[in-house]
Design a protein around this motif. Structure first.
Motif, PDB file in Angstrom:
ATOM      1  N   LYS A 101       0.812  -1.224   0.000  1.00  0.00           N
ATOM      2  CA  LYS A 101       0.000   0.000   0.000  1.00  0.00           C
ATOM      3  C   LYS A 101       0.847   1.276   0.000  1.00  0.00           C
ATOM      4  O   LYS A 101       0.337   2.355  -0.279  1.00  0.00           O
ATOM      5  CB  LYS A 101      -1.002   0.008   1.152  1.00  0.00           C
ATOM      6  N   ALA A 103       3.731   1.467  -1.888  1.00  0.00           N
ATOM      7  CA  ALA A 103       4.527   1.459  -3.119  1.00  0.00           C
ATOM      8  C   ALA A 103       3.771   2.217  -4.220  1.00  0.00           C
ATOM      9  O   ALA A 103       2.646   1.870  -4.557  1.00  0.00           O
ATOM     10  CB  ALA A 103       4.785   0.021  -3.552  1.00  0.00           C
ATOM     11  N   THR A 104       4.389   3.275  -4.732  1.00  0.00           N
ATOM     12  CA  THR A 104       3.757   4.078  -5.790  1.00  0.00           C
ATOM     13  C   THR A 104       4.767   4.381  -6.894  1.00  0.00           C
ATOM     14  O   THR A 104       5.978   4.392  -6.654  1.00  0.00           O
ATOM     15  CB  THR A 104       3.222   5.416  -5.247  1.00  0.00           C
ATOM     16  N   THR A 105       4.245   4.634  -8.086  1.00  0.00           N
ATOM     17  CA  THR A 105       5.095   5.031  -9.216  1.00  0.00           C
ATOM     18  C   THR A 105       4.398   6.128 -10.006  1.00  0.00           C
ATOM     19  O   THR A 105       3.169   6.220 -10.019  1.00  0.00           O
ATOM     20  CB  THR A 105       5.354   3.844 -10.173  1.00  0.00           C
ATOM     21  N   THR A 106       5.212   6.953 -10.641  1.00  0.00           N
ATOM     22  CA  THR A 106       4.719   7.991 -11.546  1.00  0.00           C
ATOM     23  C   THR A 106       5.600   7.944 -12.792  1.00  0.00           C
ATOM     24  O   THR A 106       6.824   8.046 -12.693  1.00  0.00           O
ATOM     25  CB  THR A 106       4.819   9.390 -10.901  1.00  0.00           C
ATOM     26  N   SER A 124      -0.639   7.824 -17.857  1.00  0.00           N
ATOM     27  CA  SER A 124      -1.562   7.058 -17.003  1.00  0.00           C
ATOM     28  C   SER A 124      -2.072   5.867 -17.797  1.00  0.00           C
ATOM     29  O   SER A 124      -1.681   5.661 -18.948  1.00  0.00           O
ATOM     30  CB  SER A 124      -2.709   7.948 -16.539  1.00  0.00           C
ATOM     31  N   THR A 127      -1.338  -0.564 -15.207  1.00  0.00           N
ATOM     32  CA  THR A 127      -1.650  -1.257 -13.956  1.00  0.00           C
ATOM     33  C   THR A 127      -0.343  -1.732 -13.333  1.00  0.00           C
ATOM     34  O   THR A 127       0.663  -1.900 -14.033  1.00  0.00           O
ATOM     35  CB  THR A 127      -2.575  -2.468 -14.198  1.00  0.00           C
ATOM     36  N   SER A 128      -0.391  -1.936 -12.046  1.00  0.00           N
ATOM     37  CA  SER A 128       0.810  -2.426 -11.364  1.00  0.00           C
ATOM     38  C   SER A 128       0.458  -3.668 -10.556  1.00  0.00           C
ATOM     39  O   SER A 128      -0.675  -3.829 -10.097  1.00  0.00           O
ATOM     40  CB  SER A 128       1.400  -1.341 -10.465  1.00  0.00           C
ATOM     41  N   TRP A 154       9.621   6.559  -8.231  1.00  0.00           N
ATOM     42  CA  TRP A 154       9.055   5.524  -7.377  1.00  0.00           C
ATOM     43  C   TRP A 154       9.178   5.926  -5.914  1.00  0.00           C
ATOM     44  O   TRP A 154      10.058   6.704  -5.540  1.00  0.00           O
ATOM     45  CB  TRP A 154       9.728   4.165  -7.606  1.00  0.00           C
ATOM     46  N   ALA A 156       8.575   3.804  -2.050  1.00  0.00           N
ATOM     47  CA  ALA A 156       8.252   2.512  -1.452  1.00  0.00           C
ATOM     48  C   ALA A 156       8.706   2.484   0.000  1.00  0.00           C
ATOM     49  O   ALA A 156       9.592   3.233   0.403  1.00  0.00           O
ATOM     50  CB  ALA A 156       8.930   1.390  -2.230  1.00  0.00           C
ATOM     51  N   ARG A 163       9.707   5.417   4.362  1.00  0.00           N
ATOM     52  CA  ARG A 163       9.424   5.657   2.937  1.00  0.00           C
ATOM     53  C   ARG A 163      10.677   6.164   2.236  1.00  0.00           C
ATOM     54  O   ARG A 163      11.295   7.141   2.645  1.00  0.00           O
ATOM     55  CB  ARG A 163       8.288   6.673   2.824  1.00  0.00           C
ATOM     56  N   GLU A 165      12.412   7.107  -1.721  1.00  0.00           N
ATOM     57  CA  GLU A 165      12.020   7.568  -3.051  1.00  0.00           C
ATOM     58  C   GLU A 165      13.220   7.534  -3.979  1.00  0.00           C
ATOM     59  O   GLU A 165      14.363   7.595  -3.525  1.00  0.00           O
ATOM     60  CB  GLU A 165      11.488   9.004  -2.980  1.00  0.00           C
TER      61      GLU A 165
END
Length: 173
Positions: A101, A103-106, A124, A127-128, A154, A156, A163, A165
């Motif tokens: 929850k 973990a994000t990416t752009t 955009s 999916t991950s 990223w 995580a 966190r 980056e």
């Protein structure tokens, strides 16, 4: 005669007072000695306790480097600064299991061939998914990326919940 009697009374009083004071001073001296001995014993016990306590703590700190590690990217496909042909997925591999929850990416297109002043454009529609071991995140594109320069950012967090980056660039030909 009265004078002698007063002197004897005074002498008796003085002698008794001196004995009482001597007894008092002896008790005080004995108490101080006991306190000093107790203090020395306390210091010895506490130094032994500190050693007994500190040794396992220091050993735990020395041998538990992984407990203080942070999530970091160890491999990516495409790799940083790589030139690739129209990828349909991006794979990020980390050094430790991630908390999904966090973990994000752009993904941002930062340059396009033939367009000198191309404004950054956020991508955009992908999916991950996380691998079963929790160390690999795969971004799947709905369609292959077009030619251009991209930046992937990223963020995580691993088991320590700290966190981290990072980012890297790659080019699609």
């Amino acid at each position: 005669m009265a004078h002698i009697r007063i002197s004897k009374l005074h002498a008796t009083y003085t002698r008794d007072r001196r004995k009482a004071l001597n007894r008092f001073h002896m008790r005080v001296y004995a108490s101080v000695c006991v306190l000093e001995v107790e203090h020395v014993v306390w210091r010895i016990l506490m130094s032994k306790f500190r050693l007994l306590f500190a040794a396992p703590v220091l050993a735990a700190l020395a041998f538990s480097g992984a407990a203080f590690a942070h999530a970091k990217l160890v491999k990516s496909t495409p790799a940083a600064n790589a030139v690739v042909a129209k990828p349909t997925k991006i794979v990020l591999t980390f050094n430790e299991k991630l908390i999904a929850k966090f973990a994000t990416t752009t993904l941002t297109m930062t340059g396009m061939p033939g367009m000198k002043d191309h404004a950054p454009m956020k991508i955009s529609g992908f999916t991950s998914a996380m691998s079963k071991d929790g160390k690999t995140m795969t971004l799947m594109m709905k369609r292959a990326l077009v030619a251009g320069t991209y930046e992937l950012k990223w963020a995580a967090a691993g088991p320590d919940a700290h966190r981290m980056e990072g980012s890297f660039n790659f080019t699609v030909k």
